[in-house]
Design a protein around this motif. Sequence first.
Motif, PDB file in Angstrom:
ATOM      1  N   VAL A  57       6.729   1.637  13.356  1.00 29.36           N
ATOM      2  CA  VAL A  57       7.519   0.672  12.581  1.00 29.36           C
ATOM      3  C   VAL A  57       6.821   0.512  11.231  1.00 29.36           C
ATOM      4  O   VAL A  57       5.643   0.159  11.180  1.00 29.36           O
ATOM      5  CB  VAL A  57       7.577  -0.699  13.293  1.00 29.36           C
ATOM      6  N   THR A  58       7.540   0.799  10.157  1.00 27.34           N
ATOM      7  CA  THR A  58       6.917   0.749   8.829  1.00 27.34           C
ATOM      8  C   THR A  58       7.820   0.011   7.849  1.00 27.34           C
ATOM      9  O   THR A  58       9.034   0.189   7.854  1.00 27.34           O
ATOM     10  CB  THR A  58       6.667   2.178   8.301  1.00 27.34           C
ATOM     11  N   VAL A  59       7.198  -0.821   7.036  1.00 25.34           N
ATOM     12  CA  VAL A  59       7.895  -1.422   5.885  1.00 25.34           C
ATOM     13  C   VAL A  59       7.182  -0.899   4.651  1.00 25.34           C
ATOM     14  O   VAL A  59       5.987  -1.135   4.471  1.00 25.34           O
ATOM     15  CB  VAL A  59       7.805  -2.964   5.927  1.00 25.34           C
ATOM     16  N   THR A  60       7.903  -0.178   3.818  1.00 19.12           N
ATOM     17  CA  THR A  60       7.281   0.347   2.587  1.00 19.12           C
ATOM     18  C   THR A  60       7.616  -0.589   1.431  1.00 19.12           C
ATOM     19  O   THR A  60       8.635  -1.288   1.453  1.00 19.12           O
ATOM     20  CB  THR A  60       7.798   1.759   2.269  1.00 19.12           C
ATOM     21  N   ALA A  80      -1.216  -3.782   4.058  1.00 17.17           N
ATOM     22  CA  ALA A  80      -2.370  -3.029   3.559  1.00 17.17           C
ATOM     23  C   ALA A  80      -1.839  -2.142   2.444  1.00 17.17           C
ATOM     24  O   ALA A  80      -1.015  -1.255   2.698  1.00 17.17           O
ATOM     25  CB  ALA A  80      -2.978  -2.192   4.675  1.00 17.17           C
ATOM     26  N   GLY A  81      -2.277  -2.419   1.206  1.00 16.83           N
ATOM     27  CA  GLY A  81      -1.658  -1.724   0.074  1.00 16.83           C
ATOM     28  C   GLY A  81      -0.218  -2.199  -0.051  1.00 16.83           C
ATOM     29  O   GLY A  81       0.053  -3.399  -0.043  1.00 16.83           O
ATOM     30  N   ASN A  82       0.705  -1.242  -0.094  1.00 19.63           N
ATOM     31  CA  ASN A  82       2.119  -1.607  -0.249  1.00 19.63           C
ATOM     32  C   ASN A  82       2.898  -1.487   1.051  1.00 19.63           C
ATOM     33  O   ASN A  82       4.130  -1.540   1.024  1.00 19.63           O
ATOM     34  CB  ASN A  82       2.772  -0.707  -1.307  1.00 19.63           C
ATOM     35  N   ASP A  83       2.199  -1.268   2.156  1.00 23.45           N
ATOM     36  CA  ASP A  83       2.911  -0.993   3.404  1.00 23.45           C
ATOM     37  C   ASP A  83       2.459  -1.898   4.540  1.00 23.45           C
ATOM     38  O   ASP A  83       1.311  -2.357   4.575  1.00 23.45           O
ATOM     39  CB  ASP A  83       2.675   0.466   3.849  1.00 23.45           C
ATOM     40  N   ALA A 106      -0.447 -12.947   0.699  1.00 29.30           N
ATOM     41  CA  ALA A 106      -1.712 -12.194   0.779  1.00 29.30           C
ATOM     42  C   ALA A 106      -1.389 -10.711   0.882  1.00 29.30           C
ATOM     43  O   ALA A 106      -0.323 -10.302   1.326  1.00 29.30           O
ATOM     44  CB  ALA A 106      -2.514 -12.639   2.000  1.00 29.30           C
ATOM     45  N   ARG A 107      -2.326  -9.920   0.412  1.00 27.59           N
ATOM     46  CA  ARG A 107      -2.231  -8.470   0.537  1.00 27.59           C
ATOM     47  C   ARG A 107      -3.657  -7.937   0.628  1.00 27.59           C
ATOM     48  O   ARG A 107      -4.533  -8.412  -0.101  1.00 27.59           O
ATOM     49  CB  ARG A 107      -1.532  -7.882  -0.692  1.00 27.59           C
ATOM     50  N   ASP A 108      -3.908  -6.968   1.488  1.00 25.14           N
ATOM     51  CA  ASP A 108      -5.219  -6.350   1.609  1.00 25.14           C
ATOM     52  C   ASP A 108      -5.165  -4.950   1.025  1.00 25.14           C
ATOM     53  O   ASP A 108      -4.097  -4.317   0.992  1.00 25.14           O
ATOM     54  CB  ASP A 108      -5.644  -6.282   3.091  1.00 25.14           C
ATOM     55  N   PRO A 109      -6.323  -4.416   0.576  1.00 20.57           N
ATOM     56  CA  PRO A 109      -6.315  -3.030   0.092  1.00 20.57           C
ATOM     57  C   PRO A 109      -6.018  -2.063   1.229  1.00 20.57           C
ATOM     58  O   PRO A 109      -6.293  -2.354   2.396  1.00 20.57           O
ATOM     59  CB  PRO A 109      -7.738  -2.827  -0.452  1.00 20.57           C
ATOM     60  N   SER A 110      -5.390  -0.958   0.882  1.00 25.77           N
ATOM     61  CA  SER A 110      -5.062   0.020   1.932  1.00 25.77           C
ATOM     62  C   SER A 110      -6.335   0.705   2.423  1.00 25.77           C
ATOM     63  O   SER A 110      -7.321   0.823   1.693  1.00 25.77           O
ATOM     64  CB  SER A 110      -4.068   1.050   1.406  1.00 25.77           C
ATOM     65  N   GLY A 111      -6.319   1.120   3.642  1.00 26.42           N
ATOM     66  CA  GLY A 111      -7.476   1.777   4.230  1.00 26.42           C
ATOM     67  C   GLY A 111      -7.037   2.623   5.406  1.00 26.42           C
ATOM     68  O   GLY A 111      -5.832   2.699   5.706  1.00 26.42           O
ATOM     69  N   PRO A 112      -7.986   3.234   6.073  1.00 26.01           N
ATOM     70  CA  PRO A 112      -7.602   4.072   7.227  1.00 26.01           C
ATOM     71  C   PRO A 112      -7.106   3.193   8.373  1.00 26.01           C
ATOM     72  O   PRO A 112      -7.583   2.078   8.558  1.00 26.01           O
ATOM     73  CB  PRO A 112      -8.913   4.771   7.600  1.00 26.01           C
ATOM     74  N   PRO A 113      -6.151   3.712   9.146  1.00 22.58           N
ATOM     75  CA  PRO A 113      -5.671   2.922  10.278  1.00 22.58           C
ATOM     76  C   PRO A 113      -6.703   2.846  11.392  1.00 22.58           C
ATOM     77  O   PRO A 113      -7.543   3.728  11.539  1.00 22.58           O
ATOM     78  CB  PRO A 113      -4.416   3.676  10.735  1.00 22.58           C
TER      79      PRO A 113
END
Lengths: 484, 88
Positions: A254-257, A198-201, A173-180
Motif C-alpha cells: 500500500v503506497t501513497v506517493t 518518509a520523504g514524499n511517500d 510532520a514528515r521524516d527524511p526518506s531512508g531504507p525500509p
Amino acid sequence: MNRLAKTLFVFPWALAIAALAWLVVQRFPPSGTVVFDVPFDGTSAWIDPFLPAERTTRPGLQADEGWSGQRVVQDPVYTSARLPGVYDEVDLEIEFRPIRQPIIEIGLLRDPESLSFEFQPIWYAPLEREGWRGVGEGTRRGYVRSSAGASVLASSDYQKLAVWHASATSYVARDPSGPPSKVAVSLRGSHDFWAVPAGNDVSFTFEIQDVNRAKGPDTVVFRVYRGDEELTREAVGIGGSRDTAMGPVVTKNVTVTGAQPGAYRIQFSADDDVFIRSIETASQRWVVGPRLSFGDIVGFEPGIKPGVAWSDSRHLVAETFHREGLQRVTFGDAGVKVLRTHEAFTLDRTDGDVQPKRLDVPLGDMRVIGDGWFSFTPEAFFAPQPRRVTDFTDPDREGIDAILTPYIRPVAIGDDWYRATVRFAIDPTSDHLRLALSAPNVLTRAGAVDVRRFRLTYRRPPLTWSEWWRVLRQEAVNAWRRMM
Amino acid sequence: MSLSDFLKAFIRQCTYALAFFVAIVLVAEFLTPASVTPFLDPVPFAVLAFALLSADAMRRTVKPNSWVRSVFGVLGLAIVLFVLWMRR
C-alpha cells in the motif's frame, strides 16, 4: 331584560374563546421563547424521570437525604422531554450533584437507527481543581494550566494535549526518506496503522495469510486516510471458499506517493481468520492502535511468538479467546494475570511518566485495546492524535497541560450542587427530545449523580407572519406524518 | 323572560360553549398530541360537557319524569366526581 339576557349569553362563549386563545398563546408564544422550570421529581409533563428504573432511585423525595429529585447510580440512563411545539433549539439547564464521579455528559439522540447521541460535557472534576484556567485561542476553546500559554491548545504536541468533544490541530510532520525496515509480527484481524511520511511517500508492505480456521473466502480491505479524507481503497481476496488448510502468505503493498506532511492512517479490515505475518515500511515513525491483537503462530512456525510493544496508553484491557493465551501480561509498572478466556482484564498505569511503556505478552494470543497507540520499537512511537478525555484520565499524572473542549464549568450553587447549561439544535419534525445522561463507571466507583431540577428553554424566532406560516406548516406536516 | 327561563337558557349557552371548547381541544389534541394536555387536563371538561349535553338532550326529548331525572342526575354527578377523583 331580553337585551341584558342576550348580553349575558355571550359571556360563556367569550370565556370559551378566551380559554382557547390562552392555549394558542401557550403553543405559539409571540416571543418565540418558552421556559419550563420543573422539579425533577416525576410530576412534570414536560420531562420524564430517568430510566431504566434499576439504574436510578424512585423520583421524588429522597427519604434519607431530604431532597427531591432522582439519583442515578448506574450508567447510562435515558429520559424524554416533550416538545411544546416547533422550536429550533433548546437550552437545557440541569441542577445536579456529582458524588465520586469525575465525568458527566448529557446527550441528545440524533439517529435512532444507530442509537447515536450528540453528547455535551457538563462535569469534569479535574478541571474544578486549582491551577486550570479557561482560554480561547482563535476558534479553539479549552483549559490550560496556569503556567502554560494559550497557544498549547493549537499545538500538535499531542503528548501534552487532550481533547474532549473537540478537534485538535492536524498533526503535521514528515521524516527524511531512508531504507525500509521489516518487523516480524503475528497480528490477527483488523488493525489501524498510523504513519508519518518518509520523504514524499507512505509505503507499507504487508505479508498476510488466511489461516482458514473458519471455512470460506476472506477479503482484506485496505483504506488510507489523511485526517477524515479517504485517499485510497483496495480490496484483496485471499483464500478459497473450500480451503481448510493454512493458506499461502500473500504480499500486499500500500503506497501513497506525493504525501503531504501529516499522520496517515492505513486501515486494515479483515476478520480474525486473517493474520499479518510481517510489516515492512520506510516510515520511521509508525504506530498501531488503539486495537492490537497478538495472534498465535500455530501452523505457521514452530514455537511461541511473544507480543512486545510500546504504548502511551494509561489504561489497557487484555482479553484472550483461547486457553493457550492464559498468562501474565505486564505493562510498565502494571501487571495482570489473565485467568479466564473471553473476559477483559484491565491494566492501569499509575506512574507519572509521559513516556511510552513496554507491553509484554509472553505467550501472544491476546487482544489488547488501549487509550493510546502501540509501536513495535520505542523509536517508532509517535502520537498521531491527542488523547481523548475519559473518566480515567488524570491530567496531573499524564502530563497534560491543555484540554481542548467546549466544556463550560458549571456554576456552584451550594451544598455540592451545580448548575450546568447545554444547548442543542432541535429537529423540527420531532415530538420529543430523547436524552441520555452518561456517568461512565459510576457503579464501580460506588458513586452517583443526583438530579433535582431541569430548566428547559425552547427558542425559535419571534412570531411574524412568515414565522407563523412556517410554524403552522411544520405543525401540519408533523400532524400528517403522525396520522399516516 | 322570567328568571327561571333566563337560567335555563343561560345554562344551555354555557353547555354549548363548553361543548364547543371541548370539541376544539379534543381535535387539537388528536392532531397534535400533548398540544393541550400539559397546560390543561381536558378530561374533566369533556365529562362535564357530556353530562350537560345529555341532560339537555333528555330534557328536550324525554317526557318529564322526576324519577328518571333524579336517577340520571345522580348517575351523571357520580360519573363526574368519579373521573375527577381518579385524576386527582
